[in-house]
Enzyme design. Sequence first.
Site, short mmCIF file in Angstrom:
data_model
loop_
_atom_site.label_atom_id
_atom_site.label_comp_id
_atom_site.label_asym_id
_atom_site.label_seq_id
_atom_site.Cartn_x
_atom_site.Cartn_y
_atom_site.Cartn_z
N ARG A 197 0.72 -1.15 0.12
CA ARG A 197 0.02 0.05 0.03
C ARG A 197 0.82 1.02 -0.11
NH1 ARG A 197 -4.87 2.35 2.88
NH2 ARG A 197 -4.81 4.44 2.07
N ARG A 221 -5.88 2.95 -4.14
CA ARG A 221 -5.07 2.09 -3.44
C ARG A 221 -5.39 0.52 -3.84
NH1 ARG A 221 -8.84 4.82 0.90
NH2 ARG A 221 -8.84 6.10 -1.03
N ASP A 266 -7.04 -1.25 1.45
CA ASP A 266 -7.27 -0.32 2.35
C ASP A 266 -8.27 -1.00 3.44
OD1 ASP A 266 -7.47 2.14 3.88
OD2 ASP A 266 -9.24 2.81 2.91
N ASP A 307 -9.93 -0.30 7.25
CA ASP A 307 -10.47 0.36 8.31
C ASP A 307 -11.11 -0.25 9.58
OD1 ASP A 307 -9.79 3.26 7.03
OD2 ASP A 307 -11.16 2.68 5.62
#
Length: 279
Positions: free
Chosen positions: A190, A199, A202, A204
């Site tokens: 990344r 990207r 990712d 989260d």
Amino acid sequence: MITGIGTDITRISRVNFRIGKRVLTEKEKIARKNNAQYIAGRFSLKESFFKALGKGIGSHSFKDISFLNNSEGKPYLVLHKDFEGFNFCHVSLSHDDYAFSTVILEKLEGKIFLALGSNIGNKEENLTKALELLKDAGITILTVSNIYETKPYGFTQQDNFFNIVVEVETHLSPMQLLKTVLSIEKKMGRKREIKWGPRNIDIDILFYGNLVVELDNLTIPHYDFENRNFFIVPMNEIAPSYKHPVTNISIKDYYENLDKKDQEVKNWTLKNLKVLKSK
């Protein structure tokens, strides 16, 4: 499983503003008028929390945590320091001549939600690889949503994303979990060159039980959850009854209030889904 119970009773008449300066965080100071009843309540709640940890306040500080009130007036815990061993905190507070509080810490399986997205290369393979690396890190994958193709957010001059939300089980603390997902992003190459830019992966942290975490580089629940369709849509698939710990709004209600005109959804099942799930 309950991991700790703490109770405390504090005589309100014995509380003064000098104690308030030692006990209250800045968030607590601006949340309410700092009268003796309010200060006594926060002091009692914090005493109960540290008792529930099983070691008392010890090396901790009263300002490592805040107790704020939601829109219905119910107090909830905010962590300003990383704690481990629980993902739910239940709070009760009553006032009369005394402030009486109870804090229960609980470790429930799952109820920790991660969002994964990719818009570079083979997006489906990227998501699959990230799930494999989460498993290799000792994180149990409980539920995986379908893949949803969504338009880019923020920086729009880029390819569409493939997004999923997963429910996981882990004994990692919130900060330990953040370090783990950042290491997985790094392992997968990344690159952070443009804010909200393209990207290959990712990851989260959306929710960690009902905990609210406010650290220098980590905010849970995700600070912009309610404005991001690509979080809400897949999470509604796997956990519609889950409630946001601050707003007390269910994921189903968030989903039903979405403007779905801006959301392109394709219910593609992730390859090797049954293999990738840990259960």
